[in-house]
Design an enzyme around this catalytic site. Structure first.
Site, PDB file in Angstrom:
ATOM      1  N   ARG A   1     -43.933   3.341  26.770  1.00  0.00           N
ATOM      2  CA  ARG A   1     -44.687   2.839  25.622  1.00  0.00           C
ATOM      3  C   ARG A   1     -44.062   3.333  24.326  1.00  0.00           C
ATOM      4  NH1 ARG A   1     -48.608   5.489  23.089  1.00  0.00           N
ATOM      5  NH2 ARG A   1     -49.236   6.680  24.927  1.00  0.00           N
TER       6      ARG A   1
ATOM      7  N   TYR B   1     -48.408 -21.195   9.794  1.00  0.00           N
ATOM      8  CA  TYR B   1     -48.784 -21.494  11.183  1.00  0.00           C
ATOM      9  C   TYR B   1     -50.285 -21.260  11.337  1.00  0.00           C
ATOM     10  CZ  TYR B   1     -49.487 -20.301  16.115  1.00  0.00           C
ATOM     11  OH  TYR B   1     -49.978 -20.203  17.392  1.00  0.00           O
TER      12      TYR B   1
ATOM     13  N   ASP C   1     -41.828 -14.515   7.429  1.00  0.00           N
ATOM     14  CA  ASP C   1     -41.684 -14.975   8.813  1.00  0.00           C
ATOM     15  C   ASP C   1     -40.462 -15.884   8.862  1.00  0.00           C
ATOM     16  OD1 ASP C   1     -41.873 -16.253  11.288  1.00  0.00           O
ATOM     17  OD2 ASP C   1     -44.052 -16.198  11.293  1.00  0.00           O
TER      18      ASP C   1
ATOM     19  N   LYS D   1     -39.019 -17.900  20.286  1.00  0.00           N
ATOM     20  CA  LYS D   1     -38.385 -19.108  19.791  1.00  0.00           C
ATOM     21  C   LYS D   1     -36.854 -18.985  19.840  1.00  0.00           C
ATOM     22  CE  LYS D   1     -42.670 -20.332  18.807  1.00  0.00           C
ATOM     23  NZ  LYS D   1     -43.496 -19.125  18.972  1.00  0.00           N
TER      24      LYS D   1
END
Length: 418
Positions: free
Chosen positions: A64, A117, A190, A215
């Site tokens: 982690r 978005y 972004d 993406k």
């Protein structure tokens, strides 16, 4: 390897992997997939805290906190965006949440592009406004003055997408960075729609860049992930805390491995995405059943000059408003075979989606109308297939649309006769 001494294509292939500490006697060319959740340490040391562990020196304790495969990916992400600190998350949304949370606190104010978005816009309102008491102003950031006019004394963050999803609107990163600096605010961008192969917001003045690695960075529609990259030491510390402790949200070793592998071909893929998308955009622009084509590479795009100035490629995403209604749009989409009807983008395969009923369905009808997201708007992610096959597929969609229109006209005429 000093990333500043290498070209983008070289960094995409090798940066972050060479120089990793392999097992004794093993010289891996590719960083292996490290699945271990925990790591053996040689002894206890009361003078060394968790923050002192250096994964670049092979110091790992728990995955982690850091993992060799993820560590390699985070170095490559930072190098490709020209930043110092990279963080890989379990999704693009997680990367945005952590970044915004690292930059604001209750009582702060955020200025954001109105054409974000749908998931990001919903997150800013339902999480940050309603639950964390952070005020958010949505503005048309195509106009720098609109951003400047929305700034307040308590504004701590300006949040942009460029190009936006789904209307491919742009904002002037360099000019808005100046506005943010004048108000002691951070600028986040972004960069998912272009990838660092086509745009580098940090070089234009942004403080932090985020991606959905799902993406273009991964590029094969088989891994979900997100990334944040920054040069700011204080912001980096906050994002690191949220990633590893505050949220405990990080990219898995297997997904890190997939993104590392995908990024090796990023420059090659983006060249083909750019080339194919331009031809597809021109095809749509010349068709008489199209009301509008939104693609920054077209000279008809109202911000084409800005695109030329701040982008080195126009990306593989475009949106098109068909000259029809919802039923006609459904007929067009229903007769495509190479373009799969699916959300997401940036994979090697071509996809098409209907924002009003898919990605932007969380928004109200009034919000969609205000943004210009009509029932006949489709968003296309152009893949790397042969462009002649893609255009042939689109022609089949238009043929179905013509048949639908003829049938509708005949039905209307019969109704009039009755």
């Amino acid at each position: 390897m000093n990333p500043h001494e290498k070209q983008f294509e070289t960094l995409s292939v090798t940066y972050g992997e060479r120089g990793q500490r392999p097992a004794d006697g093993v010289e891996d060319v590719v960083v292996p997939l490290h699945l271990s959740s925990t790591y053996e340490v040689s002894d206890i040391n009361p003078d060394v805290g968790l923050e002192d562990l250096d994964p670049d020196e092979g110091q790992f304790l728990y995955s982690r906190l850091s993992n060799p495969t993820r560590n390699a990916l985070e170095h490559r992400l930072a190098a490709l965006e020209g930043g110092e600190h990279g963080f890989a998350f379990a999704s693009g949304t997680a990367a945005i949440v952590a970044t915004v949370m690292a930059a604001v606190e209750p009582g702060d104010h955020v200025v954001a592009f109105d054409d974000l978005y749908g998931g990001t816009r919903t997150m800013l309102t339902r999480l940050f406004e309603e639950r964390l008491h952070v005020d958010v102003s949505f503005v048309d950031a195509r106009e720098v003055d609109a951003v400047a006019d929305a700034m307040r004394e308590e504004t701590s963050l300006v949040w942009m997408e460029t190009p936006t999803n789904p209307l491919l609107r742009l904002c002037d990163i360099e000019a808005i960075a100046e506005v943010a600096r004048d108000h002691d605010a951070l600028l986040g961008v972004d960069n998912t729609f272009l990838s660092p192969a086509c745009q580098n917001p940090l070089e234009l003045g942004a403080d932090v860049v985020v991606h959905s690695t799902t993406k273009y960075l991964n590029g094969h529609s088989d891994s979900l992930g997100g990334a944040a990259i920054t040069d700011c030491p204080n912001l980096s510390e906050e994002i690191a805390f949220l990633q590893r402790v505050g949220m405990g949200n990080m990219l898995s070793p297997f997904d890190s491995y997939l993104v590392l592998r995908g990024m090796k071909t990023l420059p090659l893929r983006m060249r083909q995405h750019n080339e194919n998308a331009m031809e597809v955009a021109r095809f749509f622009e010349d068709h008489d059943r199209v009301r509008a084509v939104h693609y920054p590479g077209l000279e008809s795009h109202p911000q084409h000059e800005l695109a030329e100035r701040q982008m080195s490629g126009y990306g593989g995403v475009l949106s098109v408003e068909l000259d029809t209604d919802l039923d006609g749009t459904a007929a067009f989409l229903g007769h495509l075979s190479e373009f799969a009807l699916a959300v997401s983008l940036g994979g090697v395969e071509s996809l098409v989606e209907h924002p009003a009923t898919m990605t932007h369905s969380p928004l109200s009808q009034a919000e969609r109308d205000e943004l210009g997201i009509s029932d006949s708007l489709i968003r296309i992610s152009v893949g790397v297939e042969h462009v002649d096959d893609l255009i042939s597929d689109l022609e089949a969609g238009f043929a179905a649309l013509a048949s639908h229109s003829m049938a509708s006209s005949d039905a209307a005429a019969m109704s009039d006769d009755d």
